[in-house]
Design a protein around this motif. Structure first.
Motif, PDB file in Angstrom:
ATOM      1  N   ILE A 119     -17.642   3.175  -0.828  1.00 25.48           N
ATOM      2  CA  ILE A 119     -16.195   2.921  -0.853  1.00 25.48           C
ATOM      3  C   ILE A 119     -15.874   1.634  -0.097  1.00 25.48           C
ATOM      4  O   ILE A 119     -15.115   0.782  -0.575  1.00 25.48           O
ATOM      5  CB  ILE A 119     -15.424   4.108  -0.232  1.00 25.48           C
ATOM      6  N   THR A 120     -16.442   1.497   1.085  1.00 21.54           N
ATOM      7  CA  THR A 120     -16.177   0.305   1.893  1.00 21.54           C
ATOM      8  C   THR A 120     -16.586  -0.958   1.153  1.00 21.54           C
ATOM      9  O   THR A 120     -15.850  -1.960   1.134  1.00 21.54           O
ATOM     10  CB  THR A 120     -16.938   0.396   3.226  1.00 21.54           C
ATOM     11  N   ALA A 121     -17.743  -0.928   0.499  1.00 21.13           N
ATOM     12  CA  ALA A 121     -18.233  -2.108  -0.218  1.00 21.13           C
ATOM     13  C   ALA A 121     -17.298  -2.467  -1.372  1.00 21.13           C
ATOM     14  O   ALA A 121     -17.001  -3.655  -1.593  1.00 21.13           O
ATOM     15  CB  ALA A 121     -19.647  -1.847  -0.728  1.00 21.13           C
ATOM     16  N   GLN A 122     -16.817  -1.457  -2.107  1.00 20.87           N
ATOM     17  CA  GLN A 122     -15.949  -1.737  -3.258  1.00 20.87           C
ATOM     18  C   GLN A 122     -14.586  -2.247  -2.809  1.00 20.87           C
ATOM     19  O   GLN A 122     -13.998  -3.117  -3.456  1.00 20.87           O
ATOM     20  CB  GLN A 122     -15.809  -0.481  -4.111  1.00 20.87           C
ATOM     21  N   VAL A 123     -14.077  -1.720  -1.700  1.00 19.90           N
ATOM     22  CA  VAL A 123     -12.770  -2.192  -1.208  1.00 19.90           C
ATOM     23  C   VAL A 123     -12.885  -3.619  -0.689  1.00 19.90           C
ATOM     24  O   VAL A 123     -12.001  -4.454  -0.916  1.00 19.90           O
ATOM     25  CB  VAL A 123     -12.230  -1.244  -0.117  1.00 19.90           C
ATOM     26  N   LYS A 124     -13.978  -3.956  -0.010  1.00 22.33           N
ATOM     27  CA  LYS A 124     -14.177  -5.334   0.460  1.00 22.33           C
ATOM     28  C   LYS A 124     -14.263  -6.287  -0.731  1.00 22.33           C
ATOM     29  O   LYS A 124     -13.704  -7.396  -0.706  1.00 22.33           O
ATOM     30  CB  LYS A 124     -15.436  -5.426   1.318  1.00 22.33           C
ATOM     31  N   LYS A 125     -14.964  -5.860  -1.779  1.00 25.25           N
ATOM     32  CA  LYS A 125     -15.052  -6.693  -2.986  1.00 25.25           C
ATOM     33  C   LYS A 125     -13.663  -6.867  -3.601  1.00 25.25           C
ATOM     34  O   LYS A 125     -13.313  -7.955  -4.087  1.00 25.25           O
ATOM     35  CB  LYS A 125     -16.007  -6.043  -3.985  1.00 25.25           C
ATOM     36  N   PHE A 126     -12.862  -5.798  -3.582  1.00 25.10           N
ATOM     37  CA  PHE A 126     -11.501  -5.832  -4.120  1.00 25.10           C
ATOM     38  C   PHE A 126     -10.640  -6.814  -3.318  1.00 25.10           C
ATOM     39  O   PHE A 126      -9.880  -7.604  -3.885  1.00 25.10           O
ATOM     40  CB  PHE A 126     -10.911  -4.419  -4.080  1.00 25.10           C
ATOM     41  N   GLU A 127     -10.774  -6.787  -1.988  1.00 24.12           N
ATOM     42  CA  GLU A 127     -10.029  -7.721  -1.143  1.00 24.12           C
ATOM     43  C   GLU A 127     -10.413  -9.168  -1.465  1.00 24.12           C
ATOM     44  O   GLU A 127      -9.552 -10.056  -1.511  1.00 24.12           O
ATOM     45  CB  GLU A 127     -10.306  -7.428   0.335  1.00 24.12           C
ATOM     46  N   LYS A 128     -11.709  -9.386  -1.701  1.00 23.32           N
ATOM     47  CA  LYS A 128     -12.177 -10.734  -2.011  1.00 23.32           C
ATOM     48  C   LYS A 128     -11.599 -11.214  -3.338  1.00 23.32           C
ATOM     49  O   LYS A 128     -11.193 -12.380  -3.478  1.00 23.32           O
ATOM     50  CB  LYS A 128     -13.710 -10.750  -2.056  1.00 23.32           C
ATOM     51  N   GLU A 129     -11.550 -10.286  -4.327  1.00 23.41           N
ATOM     52  CA  GLU A 129     -10.979 -10.650  -5.631  1.00 23.41           C
ATOM     53  C   GLU A 129      -9.499 -11.003  -5.502  1.00 23.41           C
ATOM     54  O   GLU A 129      -9.010 -11.930  -6.168  1.00 23.41           O
ATOM     55  CB  GLU A 129     -11.159  -9.493  -6.609  1.00 23.41           C
ATOM     56  N   LEU A 130      -8.777 -10.272  -4.673  1.00 28.21           N
ATOM     57  CA  LEU A 130      -7.347 -10.522  -4.499  1.00 28.21           C
ATOM     58  C   LEU A 130      -7.071 -11.699  -3.568  1.00 28.21           C
ATOM     59  O   LEU A 130      -5.983 -12.288  -3.614  1.00 28.21           O
ATOM     60  CB  LEU A 130      -6.661  -9.271  -3.942  1.00 28.21           C
ATOM     61  N   GLY A 131      -8.033 -11.999  -2.704  1.00 24.87           N
ATOM     62  CA  GLY A 131      -7.801 -13.031  -1.696  1.00 24.87           C
ATOM     63  C   GLY A 131      -6.867 -12.548  -0.612  1.00 24.87           C
ATOM     64  O   GLY A 131      -6.140 -13.347   0.003  1.00 24.87           O
ATOM     65  N   LEU A 132      -6.874 -11.226  -0.362  1.00 22.22           N
ATOM     66  CA  LEU A 132      -5.989 -10.616   0.633  1.00 22.22           C
ATOM     67  C   LEU A 132      -6.768  -9.630   1.488  1.00 22.22           C
ATOM     68  O   LEU A 132      -7.659  -8.935   0.994  1.00 22.22           O
ATOM     69  CB  LEU A 132      -4.834  -9.864  -0.051  1.00 22.22           C
ATOM     70  N   ASN A 133      -6.401  -9.535   2.763  1.00 23.35           N
ATOM     71  CA  ASN A 133      -6.904  -8.477   3.617  1.00 23.35           C
ATOM     72  C   ASN A 133      -5.955  -7.289   3.514  1.00 23.35           C
ATOM     73  O   ASN A 133      -4.753  -7.422   3.776  1.00 23.35           O
ATOM     74  CB  ASN A 133      -6.998  -8.942   5.077  1.00 23.35           C
ATOM     75  N   LEU A 134      -6.476  -6.143   3.081  1.00 26.72           N
ATOM     76  CA  LEU A 134      -5.654  -4.953   2.899  1.00 26.72           C
ATOM     77  C   LEU A 134      -5.799  -3.968   4.052  1.00 26.72           C
ATOM     78  O   LEU A 134      -4.876  -3.210   4.338  1.00 26.72           O
ATOM     79  CB  LEU A 134      -6.046  -4.257   1.582  1.00 26.72           C
ATOM     80  N   LEU A 135      -6.961  -3.977   4.697  1.00 28.72           N
ATOM     81  CA  LEU A 135      -7.241  -3.059   5.797  1.00 28.72           C
ATOM     82  C   LEU A 135      -7.604  -3.857   7.050  1.00 28.72           C
ATOM     83  O   LEU A 135      -8.181  -4.947   6.955  1.00 28.72           O
ATOM     84  CB  LEU A 135      -8.390  -2.121   5.427  1.00 28.72           C
ATOM     85  N   LYS A 136      -7.274  -3.285   8.200  1.00 26.72           N
ATOM     86  CA  LYS A 136      -7.622  -3.926   9.468  1.00 26.72           C
ATOM     87  C   LYS A 136      -8.084  -2.851  10.436  1.00 26.72           C
ATOM     88  O   LYS A 136      -7.642  -1.691  10.355  1.00 26.72           O
ATOM     89  CB  LYS A 136      -6.442  -4.696  10.033  1.00 26.72           C
ATOM     90  N   PRO A 137      -8.991  -3.194  11.371  1.00 29.39           N
ATOM     91  CA  PRO A 137      -9.454  -2.213  12.360  1.00 29.39           C
ATOM     92  C   PRO A 137      -8.303  -1.774  13.263  1.00 29.39           C
ATOM     93  O   PRO A 137      -7.418  -2.559  13.601  1.00 29.39           O
ATOM     94  CB  PRO A 137     -10.517  -2.972  13.150  1.00 29.39           C
ATOM     95  N   GLN A 138      -8.332  -0.523  13.641  1.00 22.83           N
ATOM     96  CA  GLN A 138      -7.340  -0.007  14.598  1.00 22.83           C
ATOM     97  C   GLN A 138      -7.997   1.122  15.375  1.00 22.83           C
ATOM     98  O   GLN A 138      -8.178   2.223  14.851  1.00 22.83           O
ATOM     99  CB  GLN A 138      -6.082   0.496  13.878  1.00 22.83           C
ATOM    100  N   GLY A 139      -8.356   0.810  16.628  1.00 23.83           N
ATOM    101  CA  GLY A 139      -9.087   1.792  17.436  1.00 23.83           C
ATOM    102  C   GLY A 139     -10.404   2.105  16.758  1.00 23.83           C
ATOM    103  O   GLY A 139     -11.165   1.214  16.407  1.00 23.83           O
TER     104      GLY A 139
END
Length: 301
Positions: free
Chosen positions: A32-52
């Motif tokens: 899941i993490t790998a596919q979401v990172k690839k999705f962010e790269k395709e969009l050129g946007l950061n969708l998730l950020k670390p929190q605690g």
């Protein structure tokens, strides 16, 4: 846009963590993490950020998550709509019917059907046999319910007989032939009150006369409806040739009398016609299945 990746992001956003998303989707966290990172790269946007120890949505992620929620809610609605139509819970049925079933059978059939399938839309066109067949052939009706079926059908039409009733000669109780037994030649000399040309029962009467080489009866009064024709005979004028379904109550309460015409015992077919080799919608199929179970069909008149 990769809708599969958007769906993964949507589940993460709605569940609040990759772990819970992994459990819901039965997909490993690294996948899941790998596919979401690839999705962010395709969009050129950061969708998730670390929190605690977990993650949070970025501003862009929150906006996208809101749209994704609406998108997948609509998807669920579409899936439910398809299921409803496939199951027959929703849909539309266009009926053509001749006057006999339209007035004496369909009201109860439709009421029973709508109690079970409230969201199915139904439209009914009442016409004579020729008109009902025309609507069916022109694809302006999904099925046609006939009272008094025609002798010949187009090759593209299939007819299922539901049941039969009798055709009766009836007159007023004050008519000289009331309750008597007479010959057909004598009977057809009477003035008749009938439906308009194209009515199957009227055609049956004329065909009967041709079979016995008798002159066609004189149609002294012609109406476009059954009720008007029967009311005229009840009032004391002429005779009529009609389905027993229409006049049985009148005869039982003495408002009309049968005439026993020697050697004549004709049956009237009640049937439903559809276009051959053309599948019915699930809703229309449910309707036909229901009328097959009606008391008239199970216990012919």
């Amino acid at each position: 846009m990769n809708l599969h990746a958007l769906r993964l992001f949507h589940v993460i956003a709605s569940s609040g963590s990759v772990t819970r998303a992994s459990e819901q989707l039965n997909i490993s966290q690294p996948a899941i993490t790998a596919q979401v990172k690839k999705f962010e790269k395709e969009l050129g946007l950061n969708l998730l950020k670390p929190q605690g120890r977990g993650i949070a949505l970025t501003e862009a992620g929150e906006k996208l998550a809101a749209h994704a929620t609406r998108l997948f809610a609509v998807e669920q609605q579409i899936e439910q709509l398809v299921l409803d139509y496939q199951s027959g819970a929703k849909g539309a049925i266009r009926l053509a019917a001749t006057y006999l079933p339209a007035n004496f059978l369909l009201p109860a059939w439709i009421a029973g059907f709508k109690q079970k399938y409230e969201q199915v839309e139904m439209s009914i066109t009442t016409t004579n046999s020729a008109g009902a067949m025309k609507l069916l052939l022109n694809m302006e009706a999904d099925m046609a319910v006939f009272g008094g079926a025609a002798e010949e059908w187009e090759d593209s039409i299939q007819m299922e007989q539901l049941f039969e009733d009798e055709l009766w000669f009836v007159v007023s109780p004050l008519h000289p032939y009331a309750g008597r037994k007479i010959g057909l030649e004598e009977m057809v000399k009477q003035p008749f009150v009938m439906r308009e040309e194209g009515s199957s029962t009227r055609e049956r009467l004329f065909s009967l006369c041709r079979t016995y080489n008798l002159p066609a009866p004189r149609v002294a009064l012609q109406f476009n409806g059954l009720h008007e024709a029967i009311t005229s005979v009840v009032a004391g004028y002429g005779a009529s040739f009609v389905s027993s379904l229409v006049v049985r109550d009148y005869v039982e309460r003495g408002a009309l009398c049968r005439v026993d015409v020697e050697g004549i015992r004709l049956r009237n077919t009640i049937g439903v016609c559809t276009r051959r080799k053309e599948p019915l919608s699930a809703a229309a199929d449910h309707f036909i299945q229901m009328i097959r179970q009606s008391p008239y069909v199970q216990t012919p008149v």
